[in-house]
Design an enzyme around this catalytic site. Structure first.
Site, mmCIF file in Angstrom:
data_model
loop_
_atom_site.group_PDB
_atom_site.id
_atom_site.type_symbol
_atom_site.label_atom_id
_atom_site.label_comp_id
_atom_site.label_asym_id
_atom_site.label_seq_id
_atom_site.Cartn_x
_atom_site.Cartn_y
_atom_site.Cartn_z
ATOM 1 N N ASP A 170 0.837 -1.200 0.000
ATOM 2 C CA ASP A 170 0.000 0.000 0.000
ATOM 3 C C ASP A 170 0.875 1.254 0.000
ATOM 4 O O ASP A 170 1.630 1.498 0.940
ATOM 5 C CB ASP A 170 -0.914 -0.010 1.232
ATOM 6 N N HIS A 201 -2.790 -0.111 -2.761
ATOM 7 C CA HIS A 201 -3.981 0.639 -2.378
ATOM 8 C C HIS A 201 -4.990 0.634 -3.527
ATOM 9 O O HIS A 201 -4.633 0.793 -4.693
ATOM 10 C CB HIS A 201 -3.564 2.080 -2.062
#
Length: 232
Positions: A170, A201
């Site tokens: 992420d 993400h």
């Protein structure tokens, strides 16, 4: 299963509205779909529509209404992405949770659905965590929630089941932040964390460049099972 959609006002201020997808017949339960920083856009509306086909009343409140009602941005368009970052900077998460609590009340009192869960993405993942800690919601799910590592002091207040989906690559949640989340939550009796190796993400978005089909399907399967166990 058929469903129908409406845009409705949720509170006393007519600017505070929501996209609502209703299933055919009596809802199994209700799920609040909490937006990313891109507003109640096409992807969030599709999340609601899918939940309605599964028999849930799905409600996506417009959480940027105090800044600008009706925000709906495309994360793959650079100018929209920059606008979204600007909205994020102006946004007040504490007010967002108040709006989510008002949405819970709307669902229980006006729609007559007692069992209410929530699922949030990005900003919404953070808000799902905050909602689990600050309200009486029955079950919560957060996808790639940001800044949760900075709110672990609230974890003691989580009284109902919470599931968090964490992509290990992420770009907005560092490995150090992920480690803190695991250290603070792995032993919590109400919290389940799932890691997604190599994913970034936004991997479970309904459309666009960020989606990873395999990862999204796995996370969504886990979410469906979680809600079936804790809401139905």
């Amino acid at each position: 299963m058929a469903f129908n959609t409406t845009i409705e006002t949720l509170g006393d201020d007519e600017s505070f509205g929501a996209y609502i997808a209703r299933p055919e017949g009596t809802p199994r339960a209700a799920i609040i779909v909490i937006q990313e920083i891109f507003g109640v856009n096409e992807g969030i509306r599709k999340k609601c529509d899918k939940l309605a086909t599964e028999g849930y009343l799905a409600v996506a409140p417009d959480l940027f209404w105090r800044i600008e009602p009706g925000v709906a941005l495309d994360p793959d368009v650079e100018s929209d992405f920059q606008k979204a970052l600007d909205y994020m900077g102006k946004n007040n998460p504490d007010k967002n949770v108040q709006d989510i609590e008002a949405t819970i009340d709307f669902i229980r009192q006006k729609e007559g659905v007692a069992k209410v869960g929530c699922v949030g993405y990005c900003l919404g993942g953070k808000l799902a965590y905050m909602t689990a800690a600050r309200t009486d919601i029955d079950a919560s799910v957060g996808y790639y929630g940001v800044m949760i590592d900075q709110m672990l002091n609230e974890s003691h207040a989580i009284a109902h089941p919470l599931m968090l989906h964490i992509p290990t690559e992420d770009g907005f949640v560092s490995p150090e932040a992920q480690t803190k989340m695991h250290e603070g939550l792995d032993d919590h009796p109400k919290v389940t964390l799932h890691d997604y190796e190599g994913l970034d993400h936004g991997f479970a978005t309904e459309m666009g460049k960020r989606r990873n089909e395999e990862g999204a399907n796995l996370a969504d399967k886990r979410t469906a099972e979680f809600f079936a166990a804790n809401l139905v």
